[in-house]
Write a protein that holds these residues in place. Structure first.
Motif, PDB file in Angstrom:
ATOM      1  N   SER A 188       0.733  -1.100  -0.331  1.00  7.17           N
ATOM      2  CA  SER A 188       0.116   0.067   0.426  1.00  7.17           C
ATOM      3  C   SER A 188       0.966   0.882   0.029  1.00  7.17           C
ATOM      4  O   SER A 188       1.890   1.311   0.242  1.00  7.17           O
ATOM      5  CB  SER A 188      -1.039  -0.344   1.171  1.00  7.17           C
ATOM      6  OG  SER A 188      -0.401   0.221   2.676  1.00  7.17           O
ATOM      7  N   TYR A 189       0.343   2.685  -0.201  1.00  8.90           N
ATOM      8  CA  TYR A 189       1.316   3.794  -0.886  1.00  8.90           C
ATOM      9  C   TYR A 189       0.224   4.617  -0.524  1.00  8.90           C
ATOM     10  O   TYR A 189      -1.194   4.712  -0.741  1.00  8.90           O
ATOM     11  CB  TYR A 189       2.061   3.973  -2.150  1.00  8.90           C
ATOM     12  CG  TYR A 189       1.425   3.031  -3.225  1.00  8.90           C
ATOM     13  CD1 TYR A 189       0.277   3.889  -3.705  1.00  8.90           C
ATOM     14  CD2 TYR A 189       1.500   1.786  -3.372  1.00  8.90           C
ATOM     15  CE1 TYR A 189      -0.386   3.117  -5.083  1.00  8.90           C
ATOM     16  CE2 TYR A 189       0.611   1.256  -3.952  1.00  8.90           C
ATOM     17  CZ  TYR A 189      -0.356   2.054  -5.557  1.00  8.90           C
ATOM     18  OH  TYR A 189      -0.760   1.498  -6.451  1.00  8.90           O
ATOM     19  N   ALA A 190       0.304   5.749  -0.171  1.00  5.87           N
ATOM     20  CA  ALA A 190       0.015   6.585   0.173  1.00  5.87           C
ATOM     21  C   ALA A 190       0.784   8.329   0.321  1.00  5.87           C
ATOM     22  O   ALA A 190       1.798   8.411   0.187  1.00  5.87           O
ATOM     23  CB  ALA A 190      -0.573   7.017   1.662  1.00  5.87           C
ATOM     24  N   TYR A 220      -4.581  10.478  -0.433  1.00  2.00           N
ATOM     25  CA  TYR A 220      -4.821   9.141  -0.867  1.00  2.00           C
ATOM     26  C   TYR A 220      -3.926   8.600  -0.894  1.00  2.00           C
ATOM     27  O   TYR A 220      -2.645   7.992   0.047  1.00  2.00           O
ATOM     28  CB  TYR A 220      -4.736  10.051  -1.859  1.00  2.00           C
ATOM     29  CG  TYR A 220      -3.591   8.910  -3.487  1.00  2.00           C
ATOM     30  CD1 TYR A 220      -5.088   7.740  -4.151  1.00  2.00           C
ATOM     31  CD2 TYR A 220      -2.466   7.973  -3.636  1.00  2.00           C
ATOM     32  CE1 TYR A 220      -4.603   7.051  -4.857  1.00  2.00           C
ATOM     33  CE2 TYR A 220      -2.646   7.001  -3.775  1.00  2.00           C
ATOM     34  CZ  TYR A 220      -3.591   6.364  -4.944  1.00  2.00           C
ATOM     35  OH  TYR A 220      -3.741   5.643  -6.167  1.00  2.00           O
ATOM     36  N   SER A 221      -4.677   6.976  -0.800  1.00  2.00           N
ATOM     37  CA  SER A 221      -3.877   6.244  -0.329  1.00  2.00           C
ATOM     38  C   SER A 221      -4.300   4.995  -1.548  1.00  2.00           C
ATOM     39  O   SER A 221      -5.430   4.570  -2.169  1.00  2.00           O
ATOM     40  CB  SER A 221      -4.470   5.257   1.325  1.00  2.00           C
ATOM     41  OG  SER A 221      -4.237   3.709   0.931  1.00  2.00           O
ATOM     42  N   SER A 256      -3.742   0.747  -2.875  1.00  2.00           N
ATOM     43  CA  SER A 256      -2.998  -1.250  -2.953  1.00  2.00           C
ATOM     44  C   SER A 256      -3.425  -2.373  -3.776  1.00  2.00           C
ATOM     45  O   SER A 256      -3.647  -1.640  -4.604  1.00  2.00           O
ATOM     46  CB  SER A 256      -4.544  -1.551  -1.909  1.00  2.00           C
ATOM     47  OG  SER A 256      -5.359  -1.224  -1.970  1.00  2.00           O
ATOM     48  N   TRP A 313      -8.491   7.051  -0.036  1.00  2.00           N
ATOM     49  CA  TRP A 313      -8.203   7.222   1.223  1.00  2.00           C
ATOM     50  C   TRP A 313      -8.077   6.870   2.250  1.00  2.00           C
ATOM     51  O   TRP A 313      -8.419   6.069   2.813  1.00  2.00           O
ATOM     52  CB  TRP A 313      -9.131   8.441   0.766  1.00  2.00           C
ATOM     53  CG  TRP A 313     -10.613   8.434   1.120  1.00  2.00           C
ATOM     54  CD1 TRP A 313     -11.663   7.299  -0.039  1.00  2.00           C
ATOM     55  CD2 TRP A 313     -11.421   8.544   2.689  1.00  2.00           C
ATOM     56  NE1 TRP A 313     -12.603   7.613   1.489  1.00  2.00           N
ATOM     57  CE2 TRP A 313     -12.867   7.779   2.903  1.00  2.00           C
ATOM     58  CE3 TRP A 313     -10.675   9.498   3.837  1.00  2.00           C
ATOM     59  CZ2 TRP A 313     -13.762   8.017   3.867  1.00  2.00           C
ATOM     60  CZ3 TRP A 313     -11.317   9.166   4.722  1.00  2.00           C
ATOM     61  CH2 TRP A 313     -13.261   8.679   4.949  1.00  2.00           C
ATOM     62  N   PHE A 314      -7.594   8.190   3.236  1.00  2.00           N
ATOM     63  CA  PHE A 314      -6.718   6.759   3.998  1.00  2.00           C
ATOM     64  C   PHE A 314      -7.234   8.280   5.426  1.00  2.00           C
ATOM     65  O   PHE A 314      -7.149   9.417   4.482  1.00  2.00           O
ATOM     66  CB  PHE A 314      -5.733   6.478   4.813  1.00  2.00           C
ATOM     67  CG  PHE A 314      -4.252   7.482   4.390  1.00  2.00           C
ATOM     68  CD1 PHE A 314      -4.355   8.486   5.723  1.00  2.00           C
ATOM     69  CD2 PHE A 314      -4.291   8.276   3.577  1.00  2.00           C
ATOM     70  CE1 PHE A 314      -2.816   9.561   5.671  1.00  2.00           C
ATOM     71  CE2 PHE A 314      -2.976   9.328   3.218  1.00  2.00           C
ATOM     72  CZ  PHE A 314      -2.698   9.943   4.282  1.00  2.00           C
ATOM     73  N   ARG A 320      -3.301   4.366  11.316  1.00  2.00           N
ATOM     74  CA  ARG A 320      -3.300   5.380  10.309  1.00  2.00           C
ATOM     75  C   ARG A 320      -5.158   3.962   9.569  1.00  2.00           C
ATOM     76  O   ARG A 320      -5.293   2.832   9.302  1.00  2.00           O
ATOM     77  CB  ARG A 320      -3.417   4.875   8.453  1.00  2.00           C
ATOM     78  CG  ARG A 320      -3.421   5.258   7.678  1.00  2.00           C
ATOM     79  CD  ARG A 320      -2.194   5.327   6.472  1.00  2.00           C
ATOM     80  NE  ARG A 320      -1.320   6.545   6.707  1.00  2.00           N
ATOM     81  CZ  ARG A 320       0.066   6.707   6.188  1.00  2.00           C
ATOM     82  NH1 ARG A 320       0.076   5.934   4.930  1.00  2.00           N
ATOM     83  NH2 ARG A 320       1.005   7.879   6.774  1.00  2.00           N
ATOM     84  N   ALA A 358      -7.326   2.942   6.157  1.00  2.00           N
ATOM     85  CA  ALA A 358      -7.532   3.242   4.265  1.00  2.00           C
ATOM     86  C   ALA A 358      -8.537   2.449   3.966  1.00  2.00           C
ATOM     87  O   ALA A 358      -9.461   1.683   4.440  1.00  2.00           O
ATOM     88  CB  ALA A 358      -6.692   3.093   4.444  1.00  2.00           C
TER      89      ALA A 358
END
Length: 274
Positions: A136-138, A159-160, A162, A192-193, A219, A221
């Motif tokens: 996952s990345y944000a 924004y997130s 995955s 989103w997170f 966090r 998400a």
């Protein structure tokens, strides 16, 4: 002694003493001591971080018709709640601005890589496989308040994205056919997170390490639902689409602890009242 002469003598002494006191005060004027203020370090600048943590995902899922089935999409089962858990590592970079004394705002980006896995099941066919959140990345923003010169409490959002694995599904019935019956593809989801945490300098623990901090963050998400078509494997007459799909609407929660290095730390402090 003549009374008149005595009065004149006392008046002269008083006048001399008053002049000396005035001159002394003129040479050393009284000034009020300044109010002591605590220094607040400058949080403005770039930082990098890396750490690890644990997490879980939950997903609402059902089975519905899918091509090559003709006609409108029809739900074949009701929603069920699936879940998984595991661990991950994280790395990231960011930039903060300090303003109005005790407020800090910034932007950041990070990635999480690990093994948070659970079950993806199809109650219509009675099959089940292992679903894994691979990455996952944000990218987002945060705003925080300095509860102490070296302790920041903050919230963040943004924004997130995955990346999820595919599954190899086998029967969930005792005595059923052995081997993989159907498969579902790997996929990605955007969402989103929202989260928050605390970041503090390591000197709060008595460790002298200028520029080094620790942060602990929660966090959550949220991602949209996706429909995953099921493919029957060659062992059971495939490969061919089964005409059904398993839907998947995930929600992830993570808690991580990271070491942070701030490149500007130790620069000129700014004064602030605490």
């Amino acid at each position: 002694m003549d009374m008149k002469k005595l009065v004149l003598a006392l008046t002269a002494v008083a006048a001399f003493t008053g002049s000396a006191s005035a001159a002394d005060l003129g040479a050393r004027p009284y000034t009020k001591a300044p109010v002591a203020v605590a220094p607040m370090y400058n949080w403005t600048g770039f930082y990098i971080f890396g750490g690890a943590g644990g997490g879980l995902w939950n997903a609402d899922s059902n089975v519905q018709t899918s091509p090559p089935t003709v006609g409108p999409v029809t739900a074949l089962t009701r929603d069920q709640r699936l879940g998984g858990s595991g661990w991950f590592g994280t790395v990231g970079i960011g930039y903060d601005w300090q303003f109005s004394g005790r407020w800090v705002a910034g932007i950041f980006a990070d990635g999480q890589f690990g093994d948070i896995r659970g079950s993806l099941s199809d109650p219509f066919f009675g099959t089940e496989g292992r679903e894994k959140l691979r990455t996952s990345y944000a990218a987002g923003a945060r705003i925080g308040y300095l509860v102490a010169p070296n302790v920041l409490s903050y919230v963040n959002a943004g924004y997130s994205g995955s990346e999820w694995s595919g599954t190899s599904q086998t029967t969930i019935f005792v005595g059923g056919p052995a081997g993989t019956i159907t498969t579902t593809p790997s996929f990605r989801r955007d969402g989103w997170f929202i989260g928050g945490g605390v970041e503090n300098n390591l000197d709060i623990f008595g460790i002298s390490a200028p520029g080094w901090f620790m942060k602990t963050e929660y966090r959550s998400a949220f991602y949209d639902r996706i429909s995953l078509p099921e493919t029957i494997t060659p062992a059971f007459g495939g490969p061919v689409l089964s005409g059904t799909a398993v839907t998947f609407k995930p929600w992830t929660q993570t808690i991580s602890t990271s070491l942070v290095y701030r490149f500007n730390w130790g620069g000129a402090p700014i004064a602030a009242k605490y």
